[in-house]
Design a protein around this motif. Structure first.
Motif, short mmCIF file in Angstrom:
data_model
loop_
_atom_site.label_atom_id
_atom_site.label_comp_id
_atom_site.label_asym_id
_atom_site.label_seq_id
_atom_site.Cartn_x
_atom_site.Cartn_y
_atom_site.Cartn_z
N LEU A 45 0.83 -1.21 0.00
CA LEU A 45 0.00 0.00 0.00
C LEU A 45 0.86 1.26 0.00
O LEU A 45 0.46 2.29 -0.55
CB LEU A 45 -0.92 0.00 1.23
N TYR A 46 2.03 1.17 0.62
CA TYR A 46 2.94 2.31 0.65
C TYR A 46 3.62 2.52 -0.70
O TYR A 46 3.73 3.64 -1.20
CB TYR A 46 4.00 2.10 1.74
N ILE A 47 4.07 1.41 -1.30
CA ILE A 47 4.90 1.55 -2.50
C ILE A 47 4.09 1.78 -3.77
O ILE A 47 4.58 2.37 -4.74
CB ILE A 47 5.81 0.30 -2.66
N ALA A 48 2.81 1.36 -3.78
CA ALA A 48 2.01 1.49 -5.01
C ALA A 48 1.88 2.95 -5.47
O ALA A 48 2.15 3.27 -6.63
CB ALA A 48 0.65 0.84 -4.82
N PRO A 49 1.47 3.89 -4.59
CA PRO A 49 1.40 5.29 -5.03
C PRO A 49 2.79 5.86 -5.34
O PRO A 49 2.92 6.73 -6.20
CB PRO A 49 0.78 6.02 -3.83
N ALA A 50 3.82 5.36 -4.66
CA ALA A 50 5.17 5.84 -4.93
C ALA A 50 5.63 5.44 -6.33
O ALA A 50 6.33 6.18 -7.01
CB ALA A 50 6.14 5.29 -3.89
N ILE A 51 5.20 4.25 -6.78
CA ILE A 51 5.56 3.78 -8.11
C ILE A 51 4.87 4.60 -9.20
O ILE A 51 5.48 5.03 -10.18
CB ILE A 51 5.20 2.28 -8.27
N SER A 52 3.56 4.81 -9.01
CA SER A 52 2.78 5.48 -10.05
C SER A 52 2.80 7.00 -9.95
O SER A 52 2.51 7.70 -10.92
CB SER A 52 1.33 5.00 -9.99
N ALA A 72 0.25 3.90 -13.80
CA ALA A 72 1.58 3.47 -14.23
C ALA A 72 1.49 2.37 -15.28
O ALA A 72 2.32 2.30 -16.20
CB ALA A 72 2.38 2.99 -13.02
N LEU A 73 0.48 1.51 -15.17
CA LEU A 73 0.32 0.43 -16.14
C LEU A 73 -0.04 0.97 -17.53
O LEU A 73 0.29 0.36 -18.55
CB LEU A 73 -0.77 -0.54 -15.68
N LYS A 74 -0.73 2.11 -17.56
CA LYS A 74 -1.14 2.70 -18.83
C LYS A 74 0.02 3.36 -19.57
O LYS A 74 -0.01 3.51 -20.79
CB LYS A 74 -2.24 3.74 -18.60
N LYS A 75 1.03 3.75 -18.82
CA LYS A 75 2.17 4.44 -19.44
C LYS A 75 3.19 3.43 -19.96
O LYS A 75 3.29 2.31 -19.47
CB LYS A 75 2.84 5.36 -18.41
N ASN A 76 3.93 3.83 -20.93
CA ASN A 76 4.99 2.97 -21.49
C ASN A 76 6.31 3.29 -20.78
O ASN A 76 7.22 3.88 -21.35
CB ASN A 76 5.10 3.21 -23.00
N LEU A 77 6.39 2.84 -19.52
CA LEU A 77 7.55 3.15 -18.70
C LEU A 77 8.63 2.08 -18.87
O LEU A 77 8.37 0.95 -19.29
CB LEU A 77 7.13 3.22 -17.22
N LYS A 78 9.86 2.46 -18.51
CA LYS A 78 10.98 1.52 -18.61
C LYS A 78 10.79 0.33 -17.67
O LYS A 78 11.26 -0.77 -17.96
CB LYS A 78 12.29 2.24 -18.27
N ASP A 79 10.13 0.57 -16.53
CA ASP A 79 9.98 -0.50 -15.55
C ASP A 79 8.64 -1.23 -15.67
O ASP A 79 8.17 -1.84 -14.73
CB ASP A 79 10.15 0.05 -14.13
N LYS A 80 8.02 -1.17 -16.87
CA LYS A 80 6.70 -1.76 -17.02
C LYS A 80 6.71 -3.28 -16.83
O LYS A 80 5.79 -3.85 -16.24
CB LYS A 80 6.11 -1.41 -18.38
N ASN A 81 7.75 -3.95 -17.31
CA ASN A 81 7.82 -5.40 -17.14
C ASN A 81 7.93 -5.78 -15.66
O ASN A 81 7.29 -6.73 -15.21
CB ASN A 81 9.03 -5.96 -17.90
N LEU A 82 8.72 -5.02 -14.93
CA LEU A 82 8.83 -5.25 -13.49
C LEU A 82 7.49 -4.97 -12.82
O LEU A 82 7.07 -5.69 -11.90
CB LEU A 82 9.93 -4.35 -12.91
N LEU A 83 6.81 -3.94 -13.30
CA LEU A 83 5.50 -3.58 -12.76
C LEU A 83 4.47 -4.68 -13.02
O LEU A 83 3.65 -5.00 -12.15
CB LEU A 83 5.04 -2.26 -13.37
N ILE A 84 4.52 -5.28 -14.20
CA ILE A 84 3.58 -6.35 -14.53
C ILE A 84 3.80 -7.55 -13.60
O ILE A 84 2.84 -8.16 -13.10
CB ILE A 84 3.74 -6.77 -16.00
N LEU A 85 5.06 -7.90 -13.34
CA LEU A 85 5.36 -8.99 -12.41
C LEU A 85 4.86 -8.66 -11.01
O LEU A 85 4.33 -9.52 -10.30
CB LEU A 85 6.86 -9.27 -12.39
#
Length: 749
Positions: A348-355, A436-449
C-alpha cells in the motif's frame, strides 16, 4: 527486449504446466484417497462405527485444536503423540499380548525372538489385509481386533475426559484437563482415530504399500520404507546436484556488475518522494506489526515452556485458562498475521510511490482495511479460545471457532472476512498502480510482475475456502498446503523479490533492465520447483505414489536457488556500502541480508534435511520439522517483514539519523537468538527423536516415555537462552519503532 520476451515465455510455461500437474494429481488424490466406510463391523456384523461417527469424529478432533494438539498423519504439534502412531502401537501390542498369553502363557515381551517373530508375522498378515468391501462400503475386522479397538477407546476416553489416573500423562502431553467433556464426542473422536490409523496399516488394493505409503514407521506391522521411497530419495539428490550445476552455469553466463558506482546519485533519491495521505496512513500498520511481534513472542515462550512443565508456567497453573493448544495456535496465527500485515502495508505504501498517483478516497480505503484486519485478528483469536474450551457446538466452531488446521486455524467466517480484506487490498493496489500500467515506462515489465504477484497473494488465499465440515482429510491437506506453501512460501516470495527490486531501482542503485531480468528469472526459477514442490508435504497423507515421486523431484529443485543466497547477501551488502547516503538504510538492508542467510540455512539446509522421502519418513512430526519451521518462517519471512517495516518507516519518519545502539542490538539479538533456540535445543532433540524413530518406531519418538528422559530435559531448558535473547531483541525492536514516532530513536543534534 528479446531476452525479456523469452523470460516471460518461460515464466508463463512454468506457471501453466505446474498448475496443470498440480490440478491433475489433485483429482487423483480425490480418487485414490483412503475410503471412509459406511460401517465398520466385526465378524458377527456388530457395528463398531458408522461413516457419520468417523466424519463427526474428525470435526471433534479439529474442535480440540486438531493439529495444535498432537498430530494426525504426522502433521501437527510435537508434544502430544502422533495419534495414529500411538493408536497402531497400542492396538498391535494388545493383539500380540493376547496371542502370547494364549499360545505361550506369557506377555509378548517375555517371549524369545522366534516366538515373537511368529506372532508378529501373524499380526502383519491380518492387520495389513484390506477388508474394505467396495460394493457394500463396509470394513470387516476380526474379533480380536475389535477387542483391541475397545481397549484403545478406553485409554483415550480416560486421557481426554479427565480420569485422575491419567493426570500425569496429560501433563506430559501438555493437555488440559477435560479436553473433551461429552461422551458422544469422545466416541466419535475414537472412531476418527481408528479410521485414520486403519489407513496407515491397510494396504491399497493390488499393492504392497498402505494408503499412507507405509507411514508411520512401525516394525510390528511391517510399516517400513518402500522401494519407491528410497528410489525417489536418490533421484531427488540427483536433481539437486543437476539443478545446482545448471544454475551455476546460468549465473556465470549472465552475471554482470549491476551496481554502477560511477553513476550513483550523490543524494538519496527517496528523500524527494513526498508521502501521499494513503502512504502516511500505512504507518499505523507497522506500529501494530511491532506490537504483534511482542505478543507472538510471549505466546511462543509459553508454548515452549509447556513442553517442559505441561500445564504450568513456573508452577502457575496457567493452562487452566490458556492451555498449550491455544498458546501454540496464537503463536503461529499471530506470526502469520504480522508478517502478512507488514508485507501488505508495504504494498500500500509503495504502489502510489511507483505510479506517482493518489487515487480518490485511497486513504479511506487504507484506514478501512486496517480496521477490518484488527477485527479479524481479535475475532479469530477469541473464537479459537472458545473452540478449544469446548464452548461451541461443532458447526459453530467450524464457522467462528477453531478449524484445527495448522496455519489456517481461524474459523471459516474469519477466513472469508480475511479473503474479502485481501480483495479490498488488491483493489486498493490496482487503483494506485493503474496509471503506471497505462504508461509505457521503462519499468513496465517489473511492474507487470508486481501486479501478478499482488493478484496471486489476494486470490490464492481462497484455496483455504475449498473444504467443508465433512471434507475428506486427504483433500483438506491438499488444499491446506496450497495456502501454506503456495500462498505463504510461493507468491509472497515473488512479491518480496519485486518490492525489493523496486526499492533499489527507485534509489537508482540498480539498473532497471538488470533488476527486471533478475526478478523475472528469480520468480521463474523459484516457481519451477515451488509449485509442484507443494507435493513434498503430502507424501504420507493418503496420496498415490506419483505424488511422492513429483514431490521428491521438485522439492529438491526448490532448494537450488537457495544455494546461491550468499551472492544475494553480498549484493545487498554492496548496496549498503555503495555511497555515503545508502548507509542510512543500513539496518533495513542488514535485515535483507539476514533473509538471504536464513533462506540458505533455514529453508535450504534445514528444509532439505527433512524433505527427501526417506528422511521425512522418519522425521515427519519431530522437532526437526520445528527447526525448519522456525528458521524458514521467522528467519526468512519474519526478517523480511521487519526489513520492509524499517524501509517504509524510514520514508515516513524524520530525516534525522537513527540511533544505532538499539536497532543494532535488536538485529543481532533476533538472529543469534533464533540460531541458539534452533541449534542448541530443537535440533538435538529432533535428531535424538529421529534415531528413536529409526530404531524403535514413530510411536516411541513421540511418546512421553521418550520425552521425559533427563538429558532431553536439559536440551529443552537450554532453549531458554536463545528464547530470552530473541524476546529481548523483539522488545528493543518495538521500543525503537515507537521511538521513531516519539523521538527517542534519533541521534541528538
Amino acid at each position: 527486449m528479446k531476452k525479456l520476451t523469452k523470460l516471460w515465455i518461460y515464466f508463463l510455461l512454468v506457471i501453466t504446466i505446474s498448475f496443470a500437474i498440480l490440478a491433475y494429481y489433485g483429482v487423483e488424490i480425490y480418487r485414490e484417497a483412503p475410503p471412509i466406510p459406511n460401517k465398520v463391523v466385526d465378524t458377527e456384523g456388530n457395528i463398531l462405527f458408522t461413516e457419520k461417527d468417523i466424519q463427526d469424529g474428525q470435526r471433534v478432533w479439529l474442535s480440540t485444536g486438531g493439529q495444535e494438539l498432537g498430530s494426525i498423519w504426522g502433521h501437527g504439534a510435537y508434544v502430544a503423540p502422533d495419534w495414529n502412531a500411538d493408536w497402531i502401537h497400542r492396538e498391535s501390542m494388545y493383539i500380540l499380548n493376547k496371542w502370547a498369553n494364549q499360545d505361550y502363557l506369557g506377555d509378548f515381551e517375555s517371549l524369545n525372538n522366534e516366538q515373537q517373530a511368529i506372532l508378529q508375522s501373524r499380526l502383519q498378515k491380518r492387520i495389513r489385509k484390506n477388508t474394505y468391501n467396495n460394493e457394500s462400503s463396509i470394513i470387516t475386522i476380526s474379533d480380536i481386533r475389535a477387542e483391541a479397538i475397545r481397549s484403545n477407546m478406553d485409554h483415550y476416553t480416560s486421557l481426554f475426559m479427565g480420569d485422575p489416573e491419567f493426570a500425569s500423562l496429560r501433563e506430559q502431553y501438555a493437555m488440559k484437563e477435560n479436553t473433551l467433556n461429552d461422551k458422544e464426542r469422545m466416541f466419535q473422536l475414537n472412531a476418527f482415530f481408528f479410521w485414520s490409523s486403519w489407513a496407515c496399516v491397510t494396504e491399497r488394493p493390488d499393492a504392497k504399500i498402505t494408503y499412507t505409503n507405509n507411514w508411520p514407521p512401525e516394525k510390528l506391522t511391517d510399516n517400513t520404507p518402500s522401494g519407491a521411497l528410497i528410489l525417489w530419495t536418490g533421484f531427488s539428490i540427483i536433481m539437486l546436484l543437476l539443478g545446482i550445476g545448471v544454475l551455476a552455469f546460468y549465473h556465470a553466463k549472465s552475471r554482470k556488475e549491476d551496481i554502477d558506482e560511477a553513476h550513483l546519485p550523490a543524494q538519496d533519491p527517496l528523500t524527494g518522494i513526498s508521502p501521499t495521505p494513503s502512504m502516511k496512513a500505512t504507518l499505523k500498520y507497522f506500529w501494530v506489526v511491532s506490537l504483534l511481534i511482542l505478543v507472538q513472542v510471549v505466546f511462543g515462550v509459553l508454548t515452549a515452556h509447556y513442553g517442559v512443565e505441561g500445564q504450568s508456567f513456573f508452577g502457575i497453573p496457567l493452562a487452566e485458562i490458556l492451555p498449550y493448544t491455544v498458546t501454540r495456535t496464537w503463536h503461529v496465527q499471530i506470526a502469520l498475521f504480522w508478517i502478512a500485515t507488514s508485507w501488505l502495508a508495504t504494498g500500500l505504501y509503495i504502489a502510489p510511490a511507483i505510479s506517482g498517483f493518489e487515487p480518490k478516497y485511497q486513504k479511506l480505503g487504507v484506514n478501512f482495511l486496517f480496521s477490518a484486519l484488527l477485527v479479524i485478528v481479535l475475532g479469530s483469536l477469541t473464537g479459537e479460545l472458545l473452540g478449544v474450551m469446548q464452548k461451541l457446538d461443532l458447526t459453530t466452531n467450524f464457522w467462528f471457532g477453531h478449524q484445527g488446521l495448522e496455519y489456517v486455524d481461524l474459523g471459516r467466517f474469519w477466513q472469508i472476512f480475511l479473503f474479502v480484506g485481501l480483495i479490498i487490498w488488491l483493489v486498493l493496489m490496482m487503483r494506485a498502480l493503474r496509471p503506471a500500467l497505462k504508461k509505457n515506462l521503462k519499468d513496465k515489465n517489473l511492474l507487470i510482475l508486481f501486479v501478478i504477484s499482488t493478484m496471486a497473494i489476494a486470490l490464492f488465499y481462497g484455496a483455504g475456502l475449498t473444504w467443508g465440515q465433512h471434507t475428506h482429510l486427504a483433500i483438506i491437506e491438499y488444499f491446506r498446503w496450497w495456502v501454506v506453501h503456495l500462498w505463504v512460501e510461493g507468491f509472497f516470495e515473488v512479491f518480496a523479490t519485486v518490492v525489493i527490486a523496486f526499492l533499489f531501482v527507485r534509489m537508482k542503485i540498480l539498473n532497471i533492465k538488470t533488476a527486471t531480468v533478475a526478478s523475472i528469472a528469480s520468480a521463474t526459477i523459484f516457481l519451477t520447483g515451488g509449485i509442484i514442490g507443494t507435493f513434498h508435504h503430502l507424501y504420507f497423507t493418503g496420496t498415490p505414489t506419483a505424488v511422492l515421486a513429483l514431490g521428491a523431484t521438485f522439492s529438491a529443485l526448490e532448494v537450488v536457488p537457495l544455494i546461491f543466497m550468499g551472492y544475494e547477501a553480498f549484493h545487498n551488502y554492496r548496496v549498503m556500502k555503495a555511497t555515503e547516503w545508502t548507509i542510512n538504510y543500513k539496518w533495513p538492508i542488514f535485515f535483507f541480508i539476514s533473509v538471504s542467510f536464513w533462506n540458505l540455512l533455514g529453508a535450504g539446509v534445514f528444509g532439505f534435511m527433512i524433505n527427501p522421502p526417506i528422511a521425512l519418513y522418519y522425521m515427519q512430526g519431530l522437532n526437526t520439522t520445528s527447526v525448519h519451521a522456525h528458521t524458514a518462517l521467522f528467519g526468512v519471512y519474519g526478517m523480511l517483514g521487519i526489513g520492509l517495516l524499517l524501509f517504509v518507516i524510514k520514508g515516513l519518519s524524520k530525516p534525522e539519523p537513527w540511533k544505532q545502539g538499539l536497532i543494532k542490538f535488536s538485529f543481532w539479538a533476533l538472529n543469534i537468538g533464533l540460531i541458539l533456540m534452533s541449534v542448541v535445543s530443537l535440533l538435538p532433540v529432533g535428531l535424538a527423536q529421529t534415531i528413536a524413530s529409526v530404531d524403535v518406531g514413530m510411536w516411541y519418538a513421540r511418546s512421553a516415555e521418550f520425552h521425559q528422559q533427563e538429558y532431553l530435559d536439559v536440551f529443552k531448558w537450554l532453549r531458554s537462552i536463545g528464547d530470552t535473547l530473541f524476546a529481548v531483541g523483539s522488545v528493543t525492536l518495538t521500543y525503537f519503532v515507537f521511538g521513531l514516532k516519539f523521538g527517542w530513536s534519533y541521534q541528538k543534534k
